[in-house]
Design an enzyme around this catalytic site. Structure first.
Site, short mmCIF file in Angstrom:
data_model
loop_
_atom_site.label_atom_id
_atom_site.label_comp_id
_atom_site.label_asym_id
_atom_site.label_seq_id
_atom_site.Cartn_x
_atom_site.Cartn_y
_atom_site.Cartn_z
N HIS A 330 0.82 -1.21 0.00
CA HIS A 330 0.00 0.00 0.00
C HIS A 330 0.86 1.27 0.00
CE1 HIS A 330 -4.08 -1.72 0.86
NE2 HIS A 330 -3.31 -2.76 1.10
N GLU A 332 -0.10 4.22 -0.33
CA GLU A 332 -0.81 5.32 0.36
C GLU A 332 -0.65 5.23 1.87
OE1 GLU A 332 -3.61 1.97 0.84
OE2 GLU A 332 -2.24 2.63 -0.74
#
EC number: 6.3.5.5
Length: 363
Positions: A330, A332
């Site tokens: 991920h 983000e």
């Protein structure tokens, strides 16, 4: 009130009840992150799971609106060593226990989470049932025989198309269980984000006239999302594609690769990943139970770009012909290291170069 947790291997654990009063069935997994429990509990990738947090004290920071990664939570239970009934943090708006009750999630505290984590690491993720009611072990054993739900993406995905307006590139976000962090990182780069449900057809996406497609994270087995795989096959080559988490696995399946269930998955905020192109090591947050089988990619046009240093599994892919790439982790974050935020910049560059190439071909 006492609470119980029964695992499918017969392990019986007792502790203190907190949160909702109910019985709940799910896959028992563990997460090793030291911080960010609210982001973990609101991540749609954990849908259907009973989450064991290895950090010994949970709830001391309370709950606030800004740290949520979705509208609510989709976990089926929470297991902790100790929970703080009274939070102490300037951003706290409510206690963890109150929040769990609001979303009908049972919790059990006072459990030896170190022992439970070691058991899962040795024997693999397994089905379990948690009860915060006065329930006998015999009744729990009977309920444990109920099959787990497989169509998890349909639970967590958006129900309709909605747009976050902006003045830059238009990105269609295929929502297989997307975290809010994906939209935040695109918005920071000026993108107009159009979120579409998981089963949106390629024809509808074509009509939205996007500059790029982001394939989001999400829960469960990617093979249970055949509609998404078929749509990706129709979009390949027409737009730049960037897959994250479940989106990475779906891209692999769409290109002829294969996936498989991992023994206990990757659940944490500090998994080291190596970029095979540069040799650089990144610390990454990961939340997945399935992985792309390396040997299945031999007859595809995909190449592996990143690997996990802990077990050598595939963590990144790039298409040799079409503008498409993906990562299993991920970028983000939320929670976790911000090492890989540059991948969103890579996606922006890919959309820009693709637009220029298309413009030249039309000219």
């Amino acid at each position: 009130m006492r609470a119980k947790l029964l695992l499918e291997d017969g392990t019986r654990l007792t502790g203190v009840s907190f949160g909702a009063e109910k019985k709940s069935l799910g896959e028992v997994v563990f997460h090793t992150g030291m911080t960010g429990y609210q982001e973990i509990l609101t991540n749609p990738s954990f849908c259907g799971q009973i989450v064991t947090l290895t950090n010994p004290l949970i709830g001391n920071c309370g709950i606030n609106r800004k740290d949520a990664e979705s509208q609510g939570s989709f976990i089926h239970g929470l297991v902790v060593r100790e929970f703080a009934s009274v939070p102490s943090h300037w951003r706290s708006e409510k206690s963890l226990e109150r929040w769990l009750k609001e979303y009908d999630i049972p919790g059990i505290a006072g459990v030896d989470t170190r022992m439970l984590t070691r058991k899962i690491r040795m024997e693999g993720s397994m089905k379990g049932i948690i009860s915060t009611q006065d329930t006998s072990w015999e009744e729990l054993e009977e309920r444990l025989g109920v099959p787990l739900r497989e169509d998890l993406v349909s639970i967590v995905s958006s129900r309709s198309i909605h747009t976050s307006p902006n003045y830059g590139k238009r990105v269609v976000l295929m929502d297989f269980g997307a975290k809010y962090g994906l939209q935040r990182d695109l918005a920071k780069r000026g993108c107009e984000v159009v979120v579409v449900p998981w089963n949106t057809s390629a024809e509808k996406i074509h009509r939205l006239d996007p500059d790029g497609i982001l394939l989001s994270n999400g829960p469960g087995d990617p093979k249970n999302v055949p509609e998404g795989i078929q749509t990706i096959q129709k979009l390949l080559g027409h737009y730049p594609l960037f897959g994250i988490g479940l989106g990475h696995q779906l891209l692999a399946l769409a290109c002829g690769g294969d996936t498989q269930k991992m023994r206990f998955g990757h659940w944490g905020s500090n998994h080291p990943v190596k970029d095979l192109g540069t040799g650089q090591i990144y610390m990454t947050p990961q939340h997945h139970s399935y992985t792309v089988r390396e040997e299945s990619l031999q007859n595809t046009r995909l190449e592996i770009t990143h690997i996990a240093l802990n077990d050598g599994t595939c963590e990144g892919l790039s298409h040799r012909e079409f503008p498409a790439f993906s990562v299993q982790y991920h970028p983000e974050a939320a929670p976790g290291p911000w090492d890989s935020g540059h991948l969103f910049d890579q996606f922006m560059d890919l959309m820009e170069s693709f637009a220029q190439k298309e413009g030249m071909s039309h000219a």
